[in-house]
Design a protein around this motif. Structure first.
Motif, short mmCIF file in Angstrom:
data_model
loop_
_atom_site.label_atom_id
_atom_site.label_comp_id
_atom_site.label_asym_id
_atom_site.label_seq_id
_atom_site.Cartn_x
_atom_site.Cartn_y
_atom_site.Cartn_z
N GLU A 1 0.83 -1.22 0.00
CA GLU A 1 0.00 0.00 0.00
C GLU A 1 0.86 1.26 0.00
O GLU A 1 0.55 2.22 -0.71
CB GLU A 1 -0.92 -0.01 1.24
N ILE A 2 1.94 1.27 0.79
CA ILE A 2 2.82 2.44 0.80
C ILE A 2 3.43 2.66 -0.59
O ILE A 2 3.47 3.77 -1.11
CB ILE A 2 3.94 2.26 1.86
N SER A 3 3.91 1.58 -1.19
CA SER A 3 4.51 1.69 -2.51
C SER A 3 3.49 2.14 -3.55
O SER A 3 3.79 2.97 -4.42
CB SER A 3 5.11 0.34 -2.91
N ARG A 4 2.27 1.62 -3.47
CA ARG A 4 1.23 2.01 -4.44
C ARG A 4 0.90 3.48 -4.33
O ARG A 4 0.70 4.16 -5.35
CB ARG A 4 -0.02 1.16 -4.20
N ARG A 5 0.83 4.01 -3.12
CA ARG A 5 0.49 5.43 -2.94
C ARG A 5 1.64 6.35 -3.36
O ARG A 5 1.40 7.47 -3.82
CB ARG A 5 0.13 5.68 -1.47
N LEU A 6 2.87 5.88 -3.20
CA LEU A 6 4.01 6.71 -3.58
C LEU A 6 4.33 6.64 -5.07
O LEU A 6 4.97 7.54 -5.62
CB LEU A 6 5.25 6.28 -2.79
N ARG A 7 3.91 5.58 -5.74
CA ARG A 7 4.30 5.34 -7.13
C ARG A 7 3.94 6.47 -8.08
O ARG A 7 4.75 6.82 -8.95
CB ARG A 7 3.70 4.01 -7.59
N PRO A 8 2.74 7.09 -7.99
CA PRO A 8 2.43 8.18 -8.94
C PRO A 8 3.38 9.37 -8.84
O PRO A 8 3.68 10.01 -9.84
CB PRO A 8 0.99 8.57 -8.55
N SER A 9 3.85 9.66 -7.65
CA SER A 9 4.74 10.81 -7.48
C SER A 9 6.22 10.43 -7.52
O SER A 9 7.07 11.29 -7.77
CB SER A 9 4.44 11.52 -6.14
N ASN A 10 6.52 9.16 -7.28
CA ASN A 10 7.91 8.71 -7.26
C ASN A 10 8.00 7.32 -7.91
O ASN A 10 7.70 6.32 -7.26
CB ASN A 10 8.45 8.68 -5.84
N PRO A 11 8.40 7.22 -9.17
CA PRO A 11 8.47 5.92 -9.84
C PRO A 11 9.52 4.98 -9.26
O PRO A 11 9.56 3.81 -9.61
CB PRO A 11 8.80 6.29 -11.29
N ARG A 12 10.35 5.48 -8.36
CA ARG A 12 11.36 4.65 -7.71
C ARG A 12 10.90 4.15 -6.34
O ARG A 12 11.71 3.65 -5.56
CB ARG A 12 12.66 5.44 -7.54
N SER A 13 9.63 4.28 -6.07
CA SER A 13 9.13 3.99 -4.72
C SER A 13 9.34 2.53 -4.31
O SER A 13 9.60 2.23 -3.14
CB SER A 13 7.65 4.35 -4.62
N ASP A 14 9.22 1.59 -5.27
CA ASP A 14 9.32 0.18 -4.90
C ASP A 14 10.67 -0.17 -4.27
O ASP A 14 10.71 -0.70 -3.15
CB ASP A 14 9.07 -0.69 -6.14
N PRO A 15 11.80 0.07 -4.92
CA PRO A 15 13.08 -0.26 -4.26
C PRO A 15 13.36 0.60 -3.04
O PRO A 15 14.03 0.13 -2.10
CB PRO A 15 14.12 -0.01 -5.36
N LEU A 16 12.84 1.84 -3.02
CA LEU A 16 13.07 2.69 -1.84
C LEU A 16 12.33 2.16 -0.62
O LEU A 16 12.86 2.19 0.50
CB LEU A 16 12.65 4.12 -2.15
N VAL A 17 11.11 1.66 -0.82
CA VAL A 17 10.37 1.07 0.30
C VAL A 17 11.08 -0.18 0.80
O VAL A 17 11.18 -0.43 2.01
CB VAL A 17 8.92 0.76 -0.12
N CYS A 18 11.60 -1.00 -0.12
CA CYS A 18 12.35 -2.20 0.28
C CYS A 18 13.59 -1.83 1.09
O CYS A 18 13.90 -2.46 2.10
CB CYS A 18 12.75 -3.00 -0.96
#
Length: 517
Positions: free
Chosen positions: A338-355
């Motif tokens: 959920e955190i990654s999904r909400r951040l994805r529109p504003s930050n396309p790098r959200s997935d590895p950053l959340v990890c």
């Protein structure tokens, strides 16, 4: 114009095991024909059946992890029964993971080329039979227990490399992320249930061997057979990559060597795989050793007597750790997606950053859990809860990263490569390494239960260090994730790339340029 021909649903329920490679390619469908007919999903699988497919795959994943960690839930009793030390105990997990790791590339190759449903069915059936056999091993033959634990890896390798790719061929974008989160809920929840079942049955009967006989010879094979039946009757093989296709896009089957060569150039895939290797190292170590470590901490504090030979240890640590694992898994996996999904529109790098955030934050909490165990058990449980919650943030996200930076025709191979790498450098050796370090420290220390606890405590501190290293790999992944995602979305084979084309019922490899007209 590329060489192609339209096929009927080749990978549907009636698809043969040795289905031809070109039958999995995404092709342009004729437009304007059969107007008025209800449009069929691109994957050739209805929404209802797609949802049922995810349910079946989640059930099997839950069953696999529950069975895998039942042994860890009664590890003190197993050590007493076979009269073995920490290093031999660590081999139980290491042998299984090594088998799993070696076989994963084989099933990855098969999964990219043949009927995935049948491959999984055969593997799970074999796993159920081996699990049945492992429940009748006498205490004089510990090596047989090691052998059967290794053979269990056959079934899990056949399943784990293929199941995520089926979900990827059914859903895209946010729906895929949600379905993957549901699928990966089964890992921490199943692991936790394994501890809980092991602890409760052992405490009720006072015999861990009865637990294995009950759970392995009666329950697990029956549940495994049910899984095979559900796979054959419910799951329908989707067309590979069809849900992601564009009108001008056509996917072709390349050779295995070409797949490996291209994957080795995919920096996001490689770096995220190294990051996930750190996750596997930490979770593999904690999965086997945390209940025993907590039990020894309670003995050192005087809250429980030591476990004597041929006597039930009566420890509650497996039960408590299992509950914590279930709850933190649900919180962590769901929160990460959920955190990654909400951040994805504003930050396309959200997935590895959340990890990266999850690993870097979990490491100090796990360190505090280990160093405070001798002083305060409540504080230790709180730190374990926080550490495992943040550690679980990345389970579904890592799988999603792989699926969108790798083209559909290489995903099973990529899954197999990631599994092999993460286990080779991660949880294949980490349980045994922790046990060897623990025994080495104890051999140079006074012969007392306090030093049994401290030796294991010192060796488990490796987990915190490895977690920080893994966080660094995910931060590096963020530097390349956008470029690699676009490359996968716009993939087209080069003129000199060798593809697989059928020739009189068999396949042959030819350059792309030779089939262009």
């Amino acid at each position: 114009m590329s060489f192609s021909r339209t096929q009927p649903d080749p990978m549907g329920e009636s698809a043969p095991f040795l289905s031809l490679p070109e039958e999995t390619a995404v092709r342009e469908e004729p437009q304007g024909e059969e107007e008025g007919q209800v449009e069929e999903p691109a994957s050739r699988v209805s929404n209802r059946r797609a949802a049922l497919t995810v349910v079946v795959l989640c059930y099997i994943n839950l069953l696999n992890y529950m069975d895998r960690f039942t042994v860890a839930g009664v590890l003190p009793e197993i050590e007493n029964f076979f009269n073995i030390g920490d290093s031999n105990s660590g081999l139980l997990q290491t042998v299984f993971i090594c088998s799993y790791m070696v076989l994963a590339p084989i099933f990855g190759y098969l999964g990219d080329r043949y009927n995935r449903k049948l491959i999984m069915s055969v593997g799970i059936f074999f796993w159920s039979v081996v699990t049945l056999c492992s429940s009748f091993i006498p205490k004089e033959h510990f090596w047989l227990l090691l052998l059967t634990r290794g053979l269990v890896g056959v079934g899990e390798a056949s399943y784990s490399t293929i199941a995520p790719t089926i979900i990827a061929d059914l859903y895209i974008a946010d729906r895929r992320s949600r379905m993957l989160s549901v699928f990966y809920f089964a890992i921490p929840v199943g692991s936790g249930l394994g501890y809980i079942v092991g602890s409760n049955v052992e405490r009720s009967t006072g015999d861990w061997h009865f637990l294995l006989t009950l759970s392995l010879s009666q329950v697990t094979p029956a549940l495994g057979l049910l899984a095979v039946v559900a796979l054959l009757l419910v799951v329908k093989e989707p067309l590979r990559g069809a849900v992601e296709s564009r009108p001008e896009q056509s996917l072709v089957r390349t050779s295995w060597l070409s797949d490996i060569r291209e994957l080795s150039k995919n920096r996001s895939f490689l770096l995220s795989s190294f990051g996930f290797t750190a996750v596997a190292f930490v979770t593999g170590s904690l999965a086997l050793w945390a209940p025993l470590f907590l039990y020894r901490a309670r003995v050192v504090q005087g809250e429980q007597p030591p476990c004597l030979p041929k006597q039930s240890c009566g420890s509650q640590e497996s039960l408590i750790f299992g509950i914590i694992t279930c709850v933190t898994g649900l919180l962590g996996v769901g929160s990460g997606v959920e955190i990654s999904r909400r951040l994805r529109p504003s930050n396309p790098r959200s997935d590895p950053l959340v990890c990266a955030f999850g690993l870097l934050v979990s490491s100090p909490f796990l360190y505090l859990a280990i160093v405070t165990a001798q002083a305060s058990m409540p504080a230790t449980y709180v730190f374990i809860f926080l550490g495992e919650t943040f550690l679980s943030l990345n389970w579904a996200i890592v799988a999603d990263i792989l699926l969108y930076v790798v083209v559909p025709t290489r995903r099973s191979t990529a899954e197999a490569f990631q599994i092999a790498l993460s286990h080779l450098l991660g949880d294949a050796g980490s349980p045994y390494l922790i046990g060897v370090v623990s025994d080495a420290i104890r051999s140079r220390s006074p012969d007392s239960f306090l030093w049994e606890f401290r030796s294991l405590q010192f060796s488990l501190l490796l987990c915190s260090f490895v977690g920080v290293v893994g966080g660094g790999f995910f931060l590096a992944t963020a530097l390349f994730i956008e470029k690699d995602r676009l490359r996968a979305q716009n993939y087209a084979p080069s003129d000199n790339e060798r593809i697989v084309v059928p020739k009189r019922g068999r396949s042959t490899k030819v350059p792309v340029s030779s089939v262009l007209i």
